[in-house]
Design an enzyme around this catalytic site. Structure first.
Site, mmCIF file in Angstrom:
data_model
loop_
_atom_site.group_PDB
_atom_site.id
_atom_site.type_symbol
_atom_site.label_atom_id
_atom_site.label_comp_id
_atom_site.label_asym_id
_atom_site.label_seq_id
_atom_site.Cartn_x
_atom_site.Cartn_y
_atom_site.Cartn_z
ATOM 1 N N ARG A 141 0.490 -0.961 -0.462
ATOM 2 C CA ARG A 141 0.223 0.143 0.183
ATOM 3 C C ARG A 141 1.022 1.488 0.153
ATOM 4 O O ARG A 141 0.461 2.080 0.379
ATOM 5 C CB ARG A 141 -0.996 0.220 1.346
ATOM 6 C CG ARG A 141 -1.709 -0.792 0.988
ATOM 7 C CD ARG A 141 -1.899 -1.408 2.513
ATOM 8 N NE ARG A 141 -3.496 -0.444 2.961
ATOM 9 C CZ ARG A 141 -3.894 0.109 4.221
ATOM 10 N NH1 ARG A 141 -3.031 -0.145 5.038
ATOM 11 N NH2 ARG A 141 -5.096 1.727 4.166
ATOM 12 N N HIS A 154 9.904 -4.785 16.630
ATOM 13 C CA HIS A 154 8.743 -5.354 17.092
ATOM 14 C C HIS A 154 8.804 -7.035 16.553
ATOM 15 O O HIS A 154 8.276 -7.798 17.494
ATOM 16 C CB HIS A 154 8.185 -4.255 17.172
ATOM 17 C CG HIS A 154 7.263 -4.775 18.196
ATOM 18 N ND1 HIS A 154 6.911 -5.847 19.310
ATOM 19 C CD2 HIS A 154 5.102 -5.084 17.902
ATOM 20 C CE1 HIS A 154 5.482 -5.645 20.036
ATOM 21 N NE2 HIS A 154 4.190 -6.132 19.123
ATOM 22 N N THR A 212 -2.691 2.885 21.935
ATOM 23 C CA THR A 212 -0.829 3.070 21.754
ATOM 24 C C THR A 212 -0.752 3.320 23.597
ATOM 25 O O THR A 212 0.303 2.428 23.925
ATOM 26 C CB THR A 212 -0.699 4.223 20.905
ATOM 27 O OG1 THR A 212 -1.512 4.499 20.217
ATOM 28 C CG2 THR A 212 0.990 4.328 20.913
#
Length: 273
Positions: A141, A154, A212
């Site tokens: 994308r 991560h 978050t």
């Protein structure tokens, strides 16, 4: 996978538990399970992922960005459901066994509830393979700004650590970070699924900043839990506790920096300009 319904602990040393180290023999319950049995499997998957990160954007830049709304929605929905399954299995089985949330030694037991926890932690590891699709979607994308060091670090590090847990400690205190992380991923992938439905739905997703914040709480709690287990001399691998605690520190910094840059006063002033 056929599980023995025996309720007794098997193959325990005199003190009744395993103090695992990475040079120790793998847990007999998961030793031959898919992707667990050989470190070369993990190395091959991780190398493929990092090669995709390195060369994927150069290849994708030759073509127009893809929307991929349907694949995004289906993947996110599937991941939310998988994490819901992992969370429920870990929560209900640990409650049935009376697991301690402060310190729970890893015991090689083939009892039904222990094997539920072991299977759920294996699925937790496998889910990290499926999460690599998040990076592929960013690349296809052309979401280059989301392809950050934090994102790649991560995903790659969690894949390795969950493999180590599935190979050496697929029960005991490992259930707690797996349960917490899978709960947060239910919310996170639910957000991704809703976000993929377009602008009409996205205007209701004002709560992203709290997601978050929840991740930051998770890392802070992980550090505190590891520290208290070390202080209490929990009957869990010393090296596993050290690794778990230290591992949380860069995430506290990186996610904290991301939160400050995205939602702090400076971010608000930039949006107002």
């Amino acid at each position: 996978m056929a599980f023995n319904g025996n309720d007794t602990d098997i193959g325990l040393p005199p003190n009744g538990s395993y103090l695992y180290r990475f040079v120790a023999p793998p847990d007999e319950r998961t030793r031959t399970w898919p992707l667990v049995e050989s470190p070369w499997n993990v190395a091959a998957v991780l190398a493929t992922y990092l090669l995709m990160v390195r060369f994927g954007p150069k290849w994708a830049a030759r073509y127009k960005p893809m929307q991929l709304r349907v694949p995004l929605f289906l993947h996110s929905l599937a991941m939310a459901l998988l994490n819901a399954h992992i969370f429920l299995e870990l929560f209900t089985a640990s409650r049935a066994l009376g697991y301690s949330y402060a310190c729970q030694p890893c015991r090689v037991s083939y009892s039904p509830h222990e094997m539920r926890i072991t299977a759920a932690l294996w699925w937790f590891f496998i889910s990290k393979v499926f999460e690599f699709a998040d990076t592929a979607f960013f690349i296809l994308r052309h979401k280059w700004r989301q392809l950050t060091f934090l994102h790649v670090y991560h995903h790659s590090s969690m894949f390795f650590l969950t493999w180590a847990a599935a190979r050496w400690m697929p029960s005991g205190s490992t259930f707690l970070p797996g349960m917490i992380n899978s709960f947060i991923h239910i919310i996170m992938y639910g957000y991704y699924a809703a976000s993929s439905l377009g602008p009409r739905i996205q205007r209701f997703l004002w709560w992203k900043r709290y997601l978050t914040g929840l991740q930051l709480v998770q890392f802070g709690y992980g550090f505190i839990w590891g520290a208290q287990a070390l202080i209490r001399k929990c009957e869990v691998s010393y090296w596993a506790l050290i690794t778990a605690s230290v591992y949380m520190l860069p995430f506290l910094y990186l996610f904290g920096k991301f939160y400050r840059n995205s939602y702090g006063p400076k971010a608000g002033s930039k949006k107002a300009m």
